[in-house]
Design a protein around this motif. Structure first.
Motif, PDB file in Angstrom:
ATOM      1  N   ILE A  68      78.067   9.500  30.906  1.00  0.00           N
ATOM      2  CA  ILE A  68      77.070  10.380  31.502  1.00  0.00           C
ATOM      3  C   ILE A  68      77.826  11.271  32.478  1.00  0.00           C
ATOM      4  CG2 ILE A  68      75.049  10.488  32.997  1.00  0.00           C
ATOM      5  CD1 ILE A  68      74.260   7.725  31.778  1.00  0.00           C
ATOM      6  N   LYS A 112      70.215  11.542  23.610  1.00  0.00           N
ATOM      7  CA  LYS A 112      70.139  10.446  24.586  1.00  0.00           C
ATOM      8  C   LYS A 112      69.582   9.149  24.007  1.00  0.00           C
ATOM      9  CE  LYS A 112      65.831  11.260  27.104  1.00  0.00           C
ATOM     10  NZ  LYS A 112      65.294  11.533  28.437  1.00  0.00           N
ATOM     11  N   PHE A 170      72.631   7.693  22.209  1.00  0.00           N
ATOM     12  CA  PHE A 170      73.610   7.414  23.261  1.00  0.00           C
ATOM     13  C   PHE A 170      73.238   6.146  24.020  1.00  0.00           C
ATOM     14  CE2 PHE A 170      75.148   7.638  27.580  1.00  0.00           C
ATOM     15  CZ  PHE A 170      76.479   7.992  27.422  1.00  0.00           C
ATOM     16  N   GLN A 191      75.640   3.051  24.787  1.00  0.00           N
ATOM     17  CA  GLN A 191      75.955   2.772  26.184  1.00  0.00           C
ATOM     18  C   GLN A 191      75.617   1.327  26.535  1.00  0.00           C
ATOM     19  OE1 GLN A 191      74.217   2.272  29.283  1.00  0.00           O
ATOM     20  NE2 GLN A 191      76.067   2.578  30.474  1.00  0.00           N
ATOM     21  N   CYS A 229      74.198  13.246  28.568  1.00  0.00           N
ATOM     22  CA  CYS A 229      74.970  12.212  27.887  1.00  0.00           C
ATOM     23  C   CYS A 229      75.971  12.895  26.959  1.00  0.00           C
ATOM     24  CB  CYS A 229      74.054  11.325  27.060  1.00  0.00           C
ATOM     25  SG  CYS A 229      72.666  10.637  27.972  1.00  0.00           S
TER      26      CYS A 229
END
Length: 95
Positions: free
Chosen positions: A60, A12, A15, A19, A46
């Motif tokens: 997600i 995460k 990610f 994102q 994620c």
């Protein structure tokens, strides 16, 4: 690009960076980069969107719902990624 797609659980922290960069969200809603990253890390659900071992995007995925999908250039076909995820039988929230 072939039709050999899949999803893979993402770290995460990494990610969140991707994102924030590629999700086309309004970055002006956050005060700074750190605040935006922290807001993105609300879940560990994620996933990377993969094509033949190459990361082409992410999303997600929580409770069969896809949120905040993005693609990484040059794989910028957002609807193509949405269709891929729909094939995985999940509901889409394009945020």
């Amino acid at each position: 690009m072939s039709n050999n797609y899949g999803i893979e659980l993402a770290d995460k922290e990494l990610f969140a960076v991707y994102q924030v960069l590629y999700a086309n969200a309004d970055i002006e809603m956050w005060y700074d980069w750190k605040a935006r990253l922290e807001d993105t890390k609300f879940t560990d659900q994620c996933y990377w969107i993969m094509s033949e071992g190459i990361t082409i995007g992410g999303a997600i995925i929580m409770h069969d719902t896809v949120m905040y999908p993005f693609t990484i250039p040059p794989y910028a076909d957002r609807m193509g990624s949405a269709n891929l995820l729909a094939e995985q039988h999940v509901h889409l929230y394009m945020g």
